[in-house]
Design a protein around this motif. Sequence first.
Motif, PDB file in Angstrom:
ATOM      1  N   PHE A  90       0.834  -1.202   0.000  1.00 13.29           N
ATOM      2  CA  PHE A  90       0.000   0.000   0.000  1.00 13.29           C
ATOM      3  C   PHE A  90       0.876   1.262   0.000  1.00 13.29           C
ATOM      4  CE2 PHE A  90      -3.901  -2.311   1.413  1.00 13.29           C
ATOM      5  CZ  PHE A  90      -4.745  -1.808   0.445  1.00 13.29           C
ATOM      6  N   GLU A  91       1.964   1.251   0.751  1.00 14.28           N
ATOM      7  CA  GLU A  91       2.857   2.410   0.779  1.00 14.28           C
ATOM      8  C   GLU A  91       3.491   2.635  -0.598  1.00 14.28           C
ATOM      9  OE1 GLU A  91       5.535   1.548   3.999  1.00 14.28           O
ATOM     10  OE2 GLU A  91       4.106   2.261   5.504  1.00 14.28           O
ATOM     11  N   ARG A  92       3.873   1.567  -1.275  1.00 15.73           N
ATOM     12  CA  ARG A  92       4.430   1.695  -2.619  1.00 15.73           C
ATOM     13  C   ARG A  92       3.387   2.240  -3.586  1.00 15.73           C
ATOM     14  NH1 ARG A  92       5.917  -3.673  -1.850  1.00 15.73           N
ATOM     15  NH2 ARG A  92       7.761  -3.765  -0.593  1.00 15.73           N
ATOM     16  N   ALA A  93       2.148   1.771  -3.443  1.00 13.92           N
ATOM     17  CA  ALA A  93       1.070   2.258  -4.308  1.00 13.92           C
ATOM     18  C   ALA A  93       0.812   3.744  -4.062  1.00 13.92           C
ATOM     19  CB  ALA A  93      -0.204   1.457  -4.072  1.00 13.92           C
ATOM     20  N   MET A  94       0.816   4.162  -2.791  1.00 16.11           N
ATOM     21  CA  MET A  94       0.605   5.579  -2.463  1.00 16.11           C
ATOM     22  C   MET A  94       1.727   6.432  -3.070  1.00 16.11           C
ATOM     23  SD  MET A  94      -2.215   5.713  -0.759  1.00 16.11           S
ATOM     24  CE  MET A  94      -2.220   7.229   0.137  1.00 16.11           C
ATOM     25  N   ALA A  95       2.953   5.962  -3.025  1.00 17.11           N
ATOM     26  CA  ALA A  95       4.083   6.698  -3.599  1.00 17.11           C
ATOM     27  C   ALA A  95       3.951   6.786  -5.116  1.00 17.11           C
ATOM     28  CB  ALA A  95       5.394   6.033  -3.211  1.00 17.11           C
ATOM     29  N   SER A  96       3.434   5.743  -5.749  1.00 19.77           N
ATOM     30  CA  SER A  96       3.281   5.767  -7.207  1.00 19.77           C
ATOM     31  C   SER A  96       2.152   6.688  -7.649  1.00 19.77           C
ATOM     32  CB  SER A  96       3.076   4.361  -7.752  1.00 19.77           C
ATOM     33  OG  SER A  96       1.833   3.856  -7.359  1.00 19.77           O
ATOM     34  N   GLU A  98       1.732   9.670  -6.643  1.00 27.08           N
ATOM     35  CA  GLU A  98       2.321  11.001  -6.761  1.00 27.08           C
ATOM     36  C   GLU A  98       3.113  11.168  -8.061  1.00 27.08           C
ATOM     37  OE1 GLU A  98       4.586  11.594  -3.203  1.00 27.08           O
ATOM     38  OE2 GLU A  98       2.839  11.325  -1.922  1.00 27.08           O
ATOM     39  N   THR A  99       3.664  10.092  -8.603  1.00 27.89           N
ATOM     40  CA  THR A  99       4.540  10.208  -9.777  1.00 27.89           C
ATOM     41  C   THR A  99       3.852   9.835 -11.075  1.00 27.89           C
ATOM     42  OG1 THR A  99       5.354   7.961  -9.449  1.00 27.89           O
ATOM     43  CG2 THR A  99       6.603   9.765  -8.410  1.00 27.89           C
ATOM     44  N   THR A 100       2.711   9.198 -11.056  1.00 32.13           N
ATOM     45  CA  THR A 100       2.054   8.712 -12.264  1.00 32.13           C
ATOM     46  C   THR A 100       0.774   9.498 -12.534  1.00 32.13           C
ATOM     47  OG1 THR A 100       2.868   6.511 -11.783  1.00 32.13           O
ATOM     48  CG2 THR A 100       1.107   6.660 -13.375  1.00 32.13           C
ATOM     49  N   THR A 101       0.521   9.751 -13.813  1.00 30.16           N
ATOM     50  CA  THR A 101      -0.727  10.414 -14.208  1.00 30.16           C
ATOM     51  C   THR A 101      -1.707   9.415 -14.808  1.00 30.16           C
ATOM     52  OG1 THR A 101       0.275  10.978 -16.335  1.00 30.16           O
ATOM     53  CG2 THR A 101       0.357  12.650 -14.600  1.00 30.16           C
ATOM     54  N   ASP A 102      -1.210   8.284 -15.276  1.00 29.62           N
ATOM     55  CA  ASP A 102      -2.069   7.247 -15.861  1.00 29.62           C
ATOM     56  C   ASP A 102      -2.679   6.434 -14.722  1.00 29.62           C
ATOM     57  OD1 ASP A 102      -3.351   5.596 -17.610  1.00 29.62           O
ATOM     58  OD2 ASP A 102      -1.550   4.428 -18.136  1.00 29.62           O
ATOM     59  N   ILE A 103      -4.008   6.450 -14.622  1.00 31.15           N
ATOM     60  CA  ILE A 103      -4.692   5.829 -13.484  1.00 31.15           C
ATOM     61  C   ILE A 103      -4.939   4.324 -13.670  1.00 31.15           C
ATOM     62  CG2 ILE A 103      -7.073   6.245 -14.197  1.00 31.15           C
ATOM     63  CD1 ILE A 103      -7.408   7.262 -11.238  1.00 31.15           C
ATOM     64  N   ALA A 104      -4.956   3.816 -14.889  1.00 34.22           N
ATOM     65  CA  ALA A 104      -5.274   2.396 -15.138  1.00 34.22           C
ATOM     66  C   ALA A 104      -4.305   1.445 -14.433  1.00 34.22           C
ATOM     67  CB  ALA A 104      -5.311   2.123 -16.636  1.00 34.22           C
ATOM     68  N   PRO A 105      -2.983   1.648 -14.534  1.00 30.55           N
ATOM     69  CA  PRO A 105      -2.090   0.717 -13.822  1.00 30.55           C
ATOM     70  C   PRO A 105      -2.225   0.830 -12.295  1.00 30.55           C
ATOM     71  CG  PRO A 105      -0.826   2.086 -15.375  1.00 30.55           C
ATOM     72  CD  PRO A 105      -2.237   2.569 -15.382  1.00 30.55           C
TER      73      PRO A 105
END
Length: 182
Positions: A90-96, A98-105
Amino acid sequence: MTTNNGNDITADETTAPAEGTETPVEITQETETTEMQKLEAEIAELKDKYLRLYADFENFRRRTAKEKLDLISTAGEDLMKAVLPVVDDFERAMASFETTTDIAPLKEGVGLIYTKFSKTLESRGLKPMVSKGETFDADLHESITQFPAPSDDLKGKVIDEVEKGYLLNDKVIRYAKVVVGS
């Protein structure tokens, strides 16, 4: 002095014992004294056994109370260790986020984390209840409202599930909050 049968007995013979012999009173006193000593020794031995047994019991009681407290304080440790990898995900997902604009992945990643979390809980004995469409059971469900059933076959059955119920090792830990058809 004379007796009824005519024999003469002197006063010395009736009152004074023969030399080296004890009177019955002295023998009885000595016997009572030794019996009293034996009984007192037995009482002392029983008191000692009682005190030792009581001390053993008190030690056992203290030890089991301490073990129970230790068990309670560490009861969730195994579950927490199993859940920590999911928290890391979950922490890795929360960090991603902030850096990603594509919501599908991100949606797919959160779905994978949810599946991993559900499997971890199931492996520890937690099972979700299936309530929708089932007959209302007060032992499993908590009715929050009744709603007119859309068809006759849904009367007395669960129409909607507001909050899912859970079983832990086949024991209800949270009742399902449901809407029942009337």
